[in-house]
Enzyme design. Structure first.
Site, PDB file in Angstrom:
ATOM      1  N   ARG A  55     -27.061   7.834 -17.672  1.00 13.40           N
ATOM      2  CA  ARG A  55     -27.372   7.841 -16.234  1.00 13.40           C
ATOM      3  C   ARG A  55     -26.211   8.428 -15.418  1.00 13.40           C
ATOM      4  NH1 ARG A  55     -25.001   6.327 -11.595  1.00 13.40           N
ATOM      5  NH2 ARG A  55     -24.266   4.409 -12.565  1.00 13.40           N
ATOM      6  N   ASP A  56     -25.078   7.747 -15.413  1.00 12.72           N
ATOM      7  CA  ASP A  56     -23.973   8.170 -14.541  1.00 12.72           C
ATOM      8  C   ASP A  56     -23.346   9.465 -15.051  1.00 12.72           C
ATOM      9  OD1 ASP A  56     -22.139   8.159 -12.522  1.00 12.72           O
ATOM     10  OD2 ASP A  56     -21.093   6.342 -13.130  1.00 12.72           O
ATOM     11  N   HIS A 107     -16.079  -0.861 -12.684  1.00 13.86           N
ATOM     12  CA  HIS A 107     -16.567   0.480 -13.031  1.00 13.86           C
ATOM     13  C   HIS A 107     -15.462   1.474 -12.641  1.00 13.86           C
ATOM     14  CE1 HIS A 107     -20.100   3.445 -13.140  1.00 13.86           C
ATOM     15  NE2 HIS A 107     -19.132   4.160 -12.580  1.00 13.86           N
ATOM     16  N   HIS A 149     -13.079   4.921 -12.895  1.00 15.30           N
ATOM     17  CA  HIS A 149     -13.074   6.348 -13.219  1.00 15.30           C
ATOM     18  C   HIS A 149     -11.653   6.740 -13.594  1.00 15.30           C
ATOM     19  CE1 HIS A 149     -17.024   7.838 -11.150  1.00 15.30           C
ATOM     20  NE2 HIS A 149     -17.206   6.719 -11.828  1.00 15.30           N
ATOM     21  N   CYS A 160     -16.518  14.139 -11.493  1.00 12.85           N
ATOM     22  CA  CYS A 160     -16.529  13.570 -10.153  1.00 12.85           C
ATOM     23  C   CYS A 160     -16.815  14.704  -9.185  1.00 12.85           C
ATOM     24  CB  CYS A 160     -15.182  12.920  -9.840  1.00 12.85           C
ATOM     25  SG  CYS A 160     -15.110  12.367  -8.143  1.00 12.85           S
ATOM     26  N   ASN A 182     -16.009   9.270 -15.123  1.00  8.84           N
ATOM     27  CA  ASN A 182     -16.128   7.933 -15.697  1.00  8.84           C
ATOM     28  C   ASN A 182     -15.155   7.695 -16.849  1.00  8.84           C
ATOM     29  OD1 ASN A 182     -18.567   6.906 -14.282  1.00  8.84           O
ATOM     30  ND2 ASN A 182     -19.482   8.733 -15.199  1.00  8.84           N
TER      31      ASN A 182
HETATM   32  P1  HMG Z   1     -34.597  10.076   1.774  1.00  9.97           P
HETATM   33  O1  HMG Z   1     -34.859  11.542   1.752  1.00  9.97           O
HETATM   34  O2  HMG Z   1     -33.974   9.474   2.993  1.00  9.97           O
HETATM   35  O3  HMG Z   1     -35.891   9.242   1.364  1.00  9.97           O
HETATM   36  O4  HMG Z   1     -33.707   9.740   0.499  1.00  9.97           O
HETATM   37  P2  HMG Z   1     -37.338   9.185   1.934  1.00  9.97           P
HETATM   38  O5  HMG Z   1     -37.802   7.765   1.774  1.00  9.97           O
HETATM   39  O6  HMG Z   1     -37.401   9.837   3.283  1.00  9.97           O
HETATM   40  O7  HMG Z   1     -38.145  10.085   0.889  1.00  9.97           O
HETATM   41  C1  HMG Z   1     -37.957  11.474   0.729  1.00  9.97           C
HETATM   42  C2  HMG Z   1     -38.793  11.968  -0.435  1.00  9.97           C
HETATM   43  O8  HMG Z   1     -38.320  11.397  -1.654  1.00  9.97           O
HETATM   44  C3  HMG Z   1     -40.256  11.567  -0.347  1.00  9.97           C
HETATM   45  O9  HMG Z   1     -40.996  12.567  -1.018  1.00  9.97           O
HETATM   46  C4  HMG Z   1     -40.310  10.290  -1.136  1.00  9.97           C
HETATM   47  O10 HMG Z   1     -41.580  10.001  -1.655  1.00  9.97           O
HETATM   48  C5  HMG Z   1     -39.343  10.605  -2.263  1.00  9.97           C
HETATM   49  P3  HMG Z   1     -41.798  13.721  -0.199  1.00  9.97           P
HETATM   50  O11 HMG Z   1     -42.719  12.990   0.706  1.00  9.97           O
HETATM   51  O12 HMG Z   1     -40.728  14.494   0.570  1.00  9.97           O
HETATM   52  O13 HMG Z   1     -42.449  14.507  -1.288  1.00  9.97           O
HETATM   53  N1  HMG Z   1     -38.733   9.406  -2.825  1.00  9.97           N
HETATM   54  C6  HMG Z   1     -38.765   9.079  -4.119  1.00  9.97           C
HETATM   55  N2  HMG Z   1     -39.331   9.669  -5.190  1.00  9.97           N
HETATM   56  C7  HMG Z   1     -39.191   9.057  -6.385  1.00  9.97           C
HETATM   57  N3  HMG Z   1     -38.502   7.921  -6.556  1.00  9.97           N
HETATM   58  C8  HMG Z   1     -37.901   7.304  -5.519  1.00  9.97           C
HETATM   59  C9  HMG Z   1     -38.042   7.887  -4.234  1.00  9.97           C
HETATM   60  N4  HMG Z   1     -37.594   7.536  -3.016  1.00  9.97           N
HETATM   61  C10 HMG Z   1     -38.022   8.470  -2.163  1.00  9.97           C
HETATM   62  N5  HMG Z   1     -37.206   6.198  -5.708  1.00  9.97           N
HETATM   63  C11 HMG Z   1     -33.086   8.206  -1.227  1.00  9.97           C
HETATM   64  C12 HMG Z   1     -33.238   8.436   0.258  1.00  9.97           C
HETATM   65  C13 HMG Z   1     -32.301   6.923  -1.404  1.00  9.97           C
HETATM   66  C14 HMG Z   1     -34.465   8.066  -1.868  1.00  9.97           C
HETATM   67  C15 HMG Z   1     -32.371   9.421  -1.858  1.00  9.97           C
HETATM   68  O14 HMG Z   1     -31.232   9.752  -1.093  1.00  9.97           O
HETATM   69  C16 HMG Z   1     -31.922   9.135  -3.277  1.00  9.97           C
HETATM   70  O15 HMG Z   1     -32.753   9.043  -4.179  1.00  9.97           O
HETATM   71  N6  HMG Z   1     -30.612   9.022  -3.519  1.00  9.97           N
HETATM   72  C17 HMG Z   1     -30.058   8.679  -4.817  1.00  9.97           C
HETATM   73  C18 HMG Z   1     -28.866   9.535  -5.080  1.00  9.97           C
HETATM   74  C19 HMG Z   1     -28.207   9.108  -6.354  1.00  9.97           C
HETATM   75  O16 HMG Z   1     -28.819   8.750  -7.333  1.00  9.97           O
HETATM   76  N7  HMG Z   1     -26.873   9.177  -6.305  1.00  9.97           N
HETATM   77  C20 HMG Z   1     -26.035   8.824  -7.413  1.00  9.97           C
HETATM   78  C21 HMG Z   1     -25.917   7.356  -7.527  1.00  9.97           C
HETATM   79  S1  HMG Z   1     -24.480   6.962  -8.417  1.00  9.97           S
HETATM   80  C22 HMG Z   1     -23.525   6.031  -7.406  1.00  9.97           C
HETATM   81  O17 HMG Z   1     -23.900   5.794  -6.302  1.00  9.97           O
HETATM   82  C23 HMG Z   1     -22.219   5.544  -7.915  1.00  9.97           C
HETATM   83  C24 HMG Z   1     -22.262   4.657  -9.155  1.00  9.97           C
HETATM   84  O18 HMG Z   1     -22.464   5.480 -10.288  1.00  9.97           O
HETATM   85  C25 HMG Z   1     -20.956   3.890  -9.333  1.00  9.97           C
HETATM   86  C26 HMG Z   1     -19.732   4.760  -9.193  1.00  9.97           C
HETATM   87  O19 HMG Z   1     -19.533   5.646 -10.055  1.00  9.97           O
HETATM   88  O20 HMG Z   1     -18.993   4.532  -8.242  1.00  9.97           O
HETATM   89  C27 HMG Z   1     -23.409   3.662  -9.102  1.00  9.97           C
HETATM   90 MG    MG Z   2     -19.302   6.311 -12.293  1.00 12.88          MG
END
Ligand code: HMG
Ligand code: MG
Length: 303
Positions: free
Chosen positions: A18-19, A210, A212, A243, A252
């Site tokens: 995933r990450d 967690h 890095h 990163c 990571n």
């Molecule tokens: P948004 O654009 O504000 O969301 O994104 P929305 O609700 O307006 O939806 C936009 C579109 O996305 C729509 O589709 C939704 O249906 C779809 P459209 O109508 O345009 O065709 N949608 C989805 N589709 C599938 N699954 C879903 C989903 N949600 C909405 N769950 C949102 C907001 C949060 C959804 C978006 O910004 C997002 O998915 N972000 C995730 C980004 C991500 O994964 N980043 C990496 C995370 S890792 C991290 O944070 C650090 C960590 O690893 C620890 C560390 O290392 O520090 C954890």
């Molecule tokens: Mg990480």
């Protein structure tokens, strides 16, 4: 190494599929992801983060989350976890029969806005239905707090800010909180400060770290956290996952490097280090790139 608090056994949460893969530029096929996860399962992890049910527009690499979850061979004794940002993601995750979900926010507003397009308070609201759906389905919930030691946009982050978000996650009902050094800036003294602040919010056995390795401090930080009694650490096989805020730098902490440290200190993990190296070797072949892990480089070097 003497500390009354030092755990005898540590849970290593493998986050590579995933990450690690979420940052991968080249397309990795669904079959390769499944094979990689199956090899990691064979290594014996008790928790394996397999993919993310996030917006495919945000992370196109993990758009095949449903197919990946359907294709893997589940090992008894391993919990398969996924990232979920909202109710829509939770519906997809439940349909895929996941064992655990992780919601994710951060300790700094600008990072959270960039990552999930809402405020910290907004993210907590989005998690509310996720946690209640998880409770109903008997699925465990982890909560990530990113940028706990520094933010790429805002710089220093106060330990009190991390503790404040932790309190919100505890109030929501998460089972575990993972504290992320997202840009790899933490030093061991800071680990003490942040864990100290978190003691007010939750018990140590609910905390995971967690780290890095962007600046080479990850294992020093692990040691500092072990001495404080932390017994859950996240890592990524091979050190997979760059990163995005530090081009060229490692991201990571590598699972191999973490396991070498822990096993050398007589701390049990239940994970087979050689099997992790084998999984990293497989993925290195798929990517055409050597892993960042120091242990991997030493273990696979030919004289
Ligand atoms: P948004 O654009 O504000 O969301 O994104 P929305 O609700 O307006 O939806 C936009 C579109 O996305 C729509 O589709 C939704 O249906 C779809 P459209 O109508 O345009 O065709 N949608 C989805 N589709 C599938 N699954 C879903 C989903 N949600 C909405 N769950 C949102 C907001 C949060 C959804 C978006 O910004 C997002 O998915 N972000 C995730 C980004 C991500 O994964 N980043 C990496 C995370 S890792 C991290 O944070 C650090 C960590 O690893 C620890 C560390 O290392 O520090 C954890
Ligand atoms: Mg990480």
């Amino acid at each position: 190494m003497e500390s009354d608090m030092m755990p005898k056994r540590v849970t290593v949460v493998e986050v590579g599929p995933r990450d690690g893969l979420q940052n991968e530029k080249g397309v990795i096929s669904t079959e390769a992801k499944i094979a990689f996860i199956n090899m990691l399962s064979a290594a014996g992890f008790s928790v394996l983060e397999a993919t993310s049910f996030v917006s495919p527009k945000a992370i196109p690499q993990l758009a095949d989350a449903t197919e990946v979850m359907a294709g893997i061979t589940r090992r008894q004794g391993t919990r398969y976890a996924v990232l979920v940002p909202n109710a829509k993601g939770m519906e997809r995750a439940l349909a895929a029969h996941v064992d655990e979900v992780a919601v994710f926010t951060g300790a700094s507003e600008t990072f959270v806005q960039h990552n999930i397009r809402t405020s910290i308070a907004g993210s907590i609201e989005n998690f509310r239905p996720v946690v209640s759906m998880a409770r109903e389905a008997g699925v465990r919930v982890r909560g990530y707090i990113s940028t706990a030691f520094g933010c790429p946009y805002e710089g220093a982050v106060a330990p009190a800010a991390v503790a404040g978000v932790a309190r919100e996650l505890v109030a929501l009902g998460v089972d575990e909180i993972s504290i992320g050094d997202t840009i790899g800036v933490a030093t061991p003294n800071q680990v003490g400060d942040v864990v100290g602040a978190l003691r007010e919010a939750t018990s140590l056995d609910r905390l995971a770290m967690h780290f890095h390795d962007t600046r080479g401090t990850a294992l020093a930080n692990v040691l500092a956290a072990l001495e404080l009694g932390i017994a859950t650490f996240d890592s990524s096989s091979g050190g997979l996952g760059g990163c995005p805020y530090a081009p060229g730098a490692s991201g990571n902490l590598a699972t191999e490097d973490l396991l070498y440290l822990l096993h050398g200190m007589g701390i049990e993990t239940g994970v087979d280090l050689d099997a992790v190296v084998a999984a990293s070797r497989y993925l290195a072949g798929v990517r055409g790139l050597a892993p960042a892990s120091r242990y991997y480089a030493a273990a696979t070097a030919t004289a």
